[in-house]
Design a protein around this motif. Structure first.
Motif, PDB file in Angstrom:
ATOM      1  N   LEU A 244      67.312  51.242  77.334  1.00  0.00           N
ATOM      2  CA  LEU A 244      65.874  50.946  77.370  1.00  0.00           C
ATOM      3  C   LEU A 244      65.051  52.126  76.849  1.00  0.00           C
ATOM      4  CD1 LEU A 244      65.521  49.102  80.812  1.00  0.00           C
ATOM      5  CD2 LEU A 244      65.500  48.092  78.518  1.00  0.00           C
ATOM      6  N   ALA A 245      65.402  53.330  77.277  1.00  0.00           N
ATOM      7  CA  ALA A 245      64.621  54.503  76.869  1.00  0.00           C
ATOM      8  C   ALA A 245      64.869  54.862  75.407  1.00  0.00           C
ATOM      9  CB  ALA A 245      64.953  55.683  77.775  1.00  0.00           C
ATOM     10  N   LEU A 246      66.154  54.970  75.015  1.00  0.00           N
ATOM     11  CA  LEU A 246      66.454  55.342  73.629  1.00  0.00           C
ATOM     12  C   LEU A 246      66.044  54.222  72.674  1.00  0.00           C
ATOM     13  CD1 LEU A 246      67.733  57.781  72.141  1.00  0.00           C
ATOM     14  CD2 LEU A 246      69.870  56.479  72.082  1.00  0.00           C
ATOM     15  N   GLY A 247      66.194  52.964  73.117  1.00  0.00           N
ATOM     16  CA  GLY A 247      65.770  51.841  72.285  1.00  0.00           C
ATOM     17  C   GLY A 247      64.274  51.856  72.033  1.00  0.00           C
ATOM     18  N   THR A 248      63.498  52.192  73.064  1.00  0.00           N
ATOM     19  CA  THR A 248      62.042  52.305  72.877  1.00  0.00           C
ATOM     20  C   THR A 248      61.714  53.426  71.900  1.00  0.00           C
ATOM     21  OG1 THR A 248      61.620  51.468  75.109  1.00  0.00           O
ATOM     22  CG2 THR A 248      59.858  52.741  74.068  1.00  0.00           C
ATOM     23  N   PHE A 249      62.394  54.563  72.049  1.00  0.00           N
ATOM     24  CA  PHE A 249      62.196  55.692  71.124  1.00  0.00           C
ATOM     25  C   PHE A 249      62.507  55.263  69.693  1.00  0.00           C
ATOM     26  CE2 PHE A 249      63.868  60.253  70.101  1.00  0.00           C
ATOM     27  CZ  PHE A 249      62.700  60.553  69.415  1.00  0.00           C
ATOM     28  N   ALA A 250      63.615  54.565  69.497  1.00  0.00           N
ATOM     29  CA  ALA A 250      64.002  54.120  68.146  1.00  0.00           C
ATOM     30  C   ALA A 250      62.977  53.160  67.554  1.00  0.00           C
ATOM     31  CB  ALA A 250      65.381  53.465  68.194  1.00  0.00           C
ATOM     32  N   LEU A 251      62.466  52.253  68.357  1.00  0.00           N
ATOM     33  CA  LEU A 251      61.475  51.302  67.849  1.00  0.00           C
ATOM     34  C   LEU A 251      60.150  52.000  67.530  1.00  0.00           C
ATOM     35  CD1 LEU A 251      62.259  48.306  70.210  1.00  0.00           C
ATOM     36  CD2 LEU A 251      62.534  48.325  67.717  1.00  0.00           C
ATOM     37  N   LEU A 252      59.755  52.966  68.362  1.00  0.00           N
ATOM     38  CA  LEU A 252      58.530  53.709  68.070  1.00  0.00           C
ATOM     39  C   LEU A 252      58.669  54.548  66.803  1.00  0.00           C
ATOM     40  CD1 LEU A 252      57.493  54.854  71.670  1.00  0.00           C
ATOM     41  CD2 LEU A 252      56.470  53.029  70.292  1.00  0.00           C
ATOM     42  N   ARG A 253      59.900  54.964  66.478  1.00  0.00           N
ATOM     43  CA  ARG A 253      60.151  55.713  65.246  1.00  0.00           C
ATOM     44  C   ARG A 253      60.327  54.796  64.035  1.00  0.00           C
ATOM     45  NH1 ARG A 253      62.046  60.945  65.174  1.00  0.00           N
ATOM     46  NH2 ARG A 253      61.758  60.637  62.943  1.00  0.00           N
ATOM     47  N   ASN A 254      60.379  53.497  64.259  1.00  0.00           N
ATOM     48  CA  ASN A 254      60.536  52.520  63.167  1.00  0.00           C
ATOM     49  C   ASN A 254      59.433  51.477  63.281  1.00  0.00           C
ATOM     50  OD1 ASN A 254      63.429  52.830  61.672  1.00  0.00           O
ATOM     51  ND2 ASN A 254      63.569  53.520  63.805  1.00  0.00           N
ATOM     52  N   PRO A 255      58.190  51.860  62.948  1.00  0.00           N
ATOM     53  CA  PRO A 255      57.041  50.977  63.204  1.00  0.00           C
ATOM     54  C   PRO A 255      57.127  49.622  62.508  1.00  0.00           C
ATOM     55  CG  PRO A 255      56.413  52.893  61.869  1.00  0.00           C
ATOM     56  CD  PRO A 255      57.774  53.158  62.388  1.00  0.00           C
ATOM     57  N   ALA A 256      57.747  49.547  61.341  1.00  0.00           N
ATOM     58  CA  ALA A 256      57.847  48.248  60.661  1.00  0.00           C
ATOM     59  C   ALA A 256      58.733  47.294  61.455  1.00  0.00           C
ATOM     60  CB  ALA A 256      58.405  48.434  59.245  1.00  0.00           C
ATOM     61  N   GLN A 257      59.815  47.819  62.018  1.00  0.00           N
ATOM     62  CA  GLN A 257      60.690  46.977  62.832  1.00  0.00           C
ATOM     63  C   GLN A 257      59.997  46.577  64.136  1.00  0.00           C
ATOM     64  OE1 GLN A 257      63.787  45.790  61.788  1.00  0.00           O
ATOM     65  NE2 GLN A 257      62.902  46.626  59.905  1.00  0.00           N
ATOM     66  N   LEU A 258      59.259  47.500  64.728  1.00  0.00           N
ATOM     67  CA  LEU A 258      58.526  47.169  65.946  1.00  0.00           C
ATOM     68  C   LEU A 258      57.468  46.108  65.668  1.00  0.00           C
ATOM     69  CD1 LEU A 258      57.792  47.524  68.867  1.00  0.00           C
ATOM     70  CD2 LEU A 258      56.525  49.609  68.263  1.00  0.00           C
ATOM     71  N   ALA A 259      56.799  46.218  64.523  1.00  0.00           N
ATOM     72  CA  ALA A 259      55.792  45.213  64.151  1.00  0.00           C
ATOM     73  C   ALA A 259      56.441  43.842  63.989  1.00  0.00           C
ATOM     74  CB  ALA A 259      55.086  45.629  62.860  1.00  0.00           C
ATOM     75  N   ALA A 260      57.638  43.790  63.405  1.00  0.00           N
ATOM     76  CA  ALA A 260      58.351  42.525  63.241  1.00  0.00           C
ATOM     77  C   ALA A 260      58.682  41.912  64.594  1.00  0.00           C
ATOM     78  CB  ALA A 260      59.622  42.737  62.427  1.00  0.00           C
ATOM     79  N   LEU A 261      59.120  42.739  65.537  1.00  0.00           N
ATOM     80  CA  LEU A 261      59.458  42.242  66.872  1.00  0.00           C
ATOM     81  C   LEU A 261      58.223  41.699  67.579  1.00  0.00           C
ATOM     82  CD1 LEU A 261      61.523  41.914  69.162  1.00  0.00           C
ATOM     83  CD2 LEU A 261      61.011  44.262  69.852  1.00  0.00           C
ATOM     84  N   ARG A 262      57.102  42.385  67.428  1.00  0.00           N
ATOM     85  CA  ARG A 262      55.860  41.911  68.053  1.00  0.00           C
ATOM     86  C   ARG A 262      55.386  40.609  67.415  1.00  0.00           C
ATOM     87  NH1 ARG A 262      53.486  47.835  68.531  1.00  0.00           N
ATOM     88  NH2 ARG A 262      53.501  48.117  70.790  1.00  0.00           N
ATOM     89  N   ALA A 263      55.559  40.503  66.100  1.00  0.00           N
ATOM     90  CA  ALA A 263      55.078  39.311  65.390  1.00  0.00           C
ATOM     91  C   ALA A 263      55.989  38.107  65.592  1.00  0.00           C
ATOM     92  CB  ALA A 263      54.949  39.624  63.894  1.00  0.00           C
ATOM     93  N   GLU A 264      57.267  38.365  65.853  1.00  0.00           N
ATOM     94  CA  GLU A 264      58.239  37.278  65.976  1.00  0.00           C
ATOM     95  C   GLU A 264      59.024  37.437  67.275  1.00  0.00           C
ATOM     96  OE1 GLU A 264      60.567  36.587  62.322  1.00  0.00           O
ATOM     97  OE2 GLU A 264      59.348  38.201  61.454  1.00  0.00           O
ATOM     98  N   PRO A 265      58.493  36.959  68.380  1.00  0.00           N
ATOM     99  CA  PRO A 265      59.205  37.095  69.662  1.00  0.00           C
ATOM    100  C   PRO A 265      60.611  36.495  69.631  1.00  0.00           C
ATOM    101  CG  PRO A 265      56.933  36.387  70.019  1.00  0.00           C
ATOM    102  CD  PRO A 265      57.171  36.342  68.537  1.00  0.00           C
ATOM    103  N   ALA A 266      60.844  35.527  68.751  1.00  0.00           N
ATOM    104  CA  ALA A 266      62.175  34.908  68.666  1.00  0.00           C
ATOM    105  C   ALA A 266      63.227  35.888  68.159  1.00  0.00           C
ATOM    106  CB  ALA A 266      62.125  33.675  67.759  1.00  0.00           C
ATOM    107  N   LEU A 267      62.783  37.027  67.632  1.00  0.00           N
ATOM    108  CA  LEU A 267      63.730  38.047  67.153  1.00  0.00           C
ATOM    109  C   LEU A 267      64.364  38.835  68.300  1.00  0.00           C
ATOM    110  CD1 LEU A 267      62.187  39.943  64.085  1.00  0.00           C
ATOM    111  CD2 LEU A 267      64.311  38.643  64.141  1.00  0.00           C
ATOM    112  N   ALA A 268      63.927  38.607  69.526  1.00  0.00           N
ATOM    113  CA  ALA A 268      64.315  39.477  70.632  1.00  0.00           C
ATOM    114  C   ALA A 268      65.826  39.586  70.805  1.00  0.00           C
ATOM    115  CB  ALA A 268      63.664  38.996  71.932  1.00  0.00           C
ATOM    116  N   ASP A 269      66.541  38.458  70.754  1.00  0.00           N
ATOM    117  CA  ASP A 269      67.993  38.514  70.948  1.00  0.00           C
ATOM    118  C   ASP A 269      68.672  39.286  69.825  1.00  0.00           C
ATOM    119  OD1 ASP A 269      68.178  37.177  73.386  1.00  0.00           O
ATOM    120  OD2 ASP A 269      68.179  35.216  72.442  1.00  0.00           O
ATOM    121  N   GLN A 270      68.252  39.032  68.570  1.00  0.00           N
ATOM    122  CA  GLN A 270      68.823  39.779  67.449  1.00  0.00           C
ATOM    123  C   GLN A 270      68.484  41.259  67.555  1.00  0.00           C
ATOM    124  OE1 GLN A 270      67.971  36.450  64.215  1.00  0.00           O
ATOM    125  NE2 GLN A 270      68.496  38.361  63.222  1.00  0.00           N
TER     126      GLN A 270
END
Length: 399
Positions: A244-270
């Motif tokens: 949870l902690a390292l994953g949050t750090f990785a997503l904050l360091r990859n804003p385009a991927q974080l934006a995709a996750l926010r825009a497409e909640p169905a991506l959560a499992d992938q």
């Protein structure tokens, strides 16, 4: 041509906290299996390629027995005699002992059962986000979010009083941190064993609706139940906390991927599978050959210790194209973040539920979440830790 790794690398490249040590990646580029001399002089192997790691994990000619694991890639144990694993600690056992302890637990961690837990995980997550929001920014995401959520979930599953969590959580942190003295490790292990012995006795006397109470109905002894409880607590706390902690750090360091996750909640499992692959916080495992075995064109002699590099296997370009890129749309199934074979992580479905719920809720609640310190100031666990992760993750947001 035979490749050799001189020493096990213990640092990651500056600015690349999510990538395996460069020396291991380079070794895999040369060969999926390399000669390795352990600190005590034992001649062994390091396996860095995906296919070979999977094949060894599925091959019962390789053992997980603790008493055979006399060699450590970073520590010289000298002439210390390693005893067999205590009753119940099935991760360090082979068949048939392994199945004796794992089989009663399998039905309690099925995909269906874990999906049924989703609503409770959502409530626990929401409660901690409420507390974060009420306290206001900044916050340490580790103490406010990543630690307490899996702690509460595993406590409820096992039947551990939540108010007792500090008793064992601090001790389990010491097991996993890679920065604990031998004396502190012994003290932490002893205290945890004593607590679990008392817990098992309490469940036998007054069973409640939880996994540990259910297990007291069978023919397992108190010592066996204590060992099984330790495996479940250690596995259910530290690994998910650091994902949870390292994953949050990785997503904050990859804003385009974080934006995709926010825009497409169905991506959560992938997204969960890709983060598991990309981060691979349980970096390595070990096996010992029980007989001469041919692996990748090399003969591994009976009695030889093999280090399995899970993080380089999950970055193998022959299995995962552009492996050093975090891509939440990638089909990352088949990764070895949870291992493979009979020892594959029992609680993997629970971890998936917790991660999917927690990441979605966190970034949904705090759309402006960001690091509160420069990325290179985030304190990381050393490579000597069994589980990689961050020690603390200062974050802030627009209140």
């Amino acid at each position: 041509m035979e490749h050799t790794i001189a020493t096990m690398p213990t640092t990651r490249q500056a600015g690349c906290p999510f990538d395996p040590p460069k020396e291991l990646t380079q070794a895999r580029e040369q060969s999926p299996i390399s000669r390795f001399t352990f600190p005590d002089g034992h001649q062994g192997w390091v396996v860095t390629g995906y296919d070979l790691v999977r094949s060894i994990l599925a091959d019962q000619r390789f053992s997980s027995r603790r008493e055979l694991m006399r060699h450590h890639p970073l520590i010289d144990y000298g002439d210390i005699e390693v005893p067999p694993a205590p009753p119940g600690e099935f991760l360090l056992m082979d068949e048939p002992q392994h199945s004796r302890y794992r089989r009663p637990l399998v039905g309690k961690f099925t995909v269906r059962r874990m999906r049924l837990l989703t609503e409770r995980v959502e409530q626990i997550t929401a409660d901690h986000l409420d507390a974060m929001e009420q306290a206001g920014p900044p916050a340490d995401l580790v103490t406010a979010f990543a630690k307490p959520i899996p702690a509460m979930v595993i406590c409820e599953l096992l039947g551990v009083p939540y108010e007792d969590r500090a008793v064992f959580q601090e001790n389990i942190d010491k097991f996993m941190s890679g920065e604990t003295s031998d004396e502190e490790l012994v003290a932490a292990y002893t205290a945890t064993q004593q607590y679990l012995a008392e817990l098992v006795a309490a469940k036998r006397a007054n069973p409640t609706d939880d996994v540990l109470s259910d297990l007291t109905d069978g023919d397992l002894t108190d010592e066996e139940l204590k060992g099984m409880s330790l495996v479940l607590l250690a596995g259910g706390l530290d690994t998910t906390t650091n994902m949870l902690a390292l994953g949050t750090f990785a997503l904050l360091r990859n804003p385009a991927q974080l934006a995709a996750l926010r825009a497409e909640p169905a991506l959560a499992d992938q997204a969960v599978e890709e983060l598991l692959r990309y981060l691979t916080i349980a970096k390595t495992g070990q096996r010992v050959a029980l007989e001469d075995v041919e692996v990748g064109g090399q003969t591994i002699k009976a009695g030889t210790t093999v280090v399995l590099s899970y993080n380089t296997a999950n970055r193998d370009p022959e299995r995962f194209p552009d492996p050093h890129v975090l891509d939440l749309r990638r089909r990352a199934g088949g990764h070895v973040a949870f291992g493979h074979g009979i020892h594959q992580c029992l609680g993997q479905q629970l971890a998936r539920v917790e991660m999917r719920v927690a990441f979605s809720a966190l970034f949904g609640r705090f759309p402006t979440l960001r690091l509160a310190v420069p990325a290179d100031e985030v304190a990381l666990r050393p490579e000597t830790a069994d589980i990689y992760g961050v020690k603390s993750l200062p974050v802030t947001w627009d209140a």
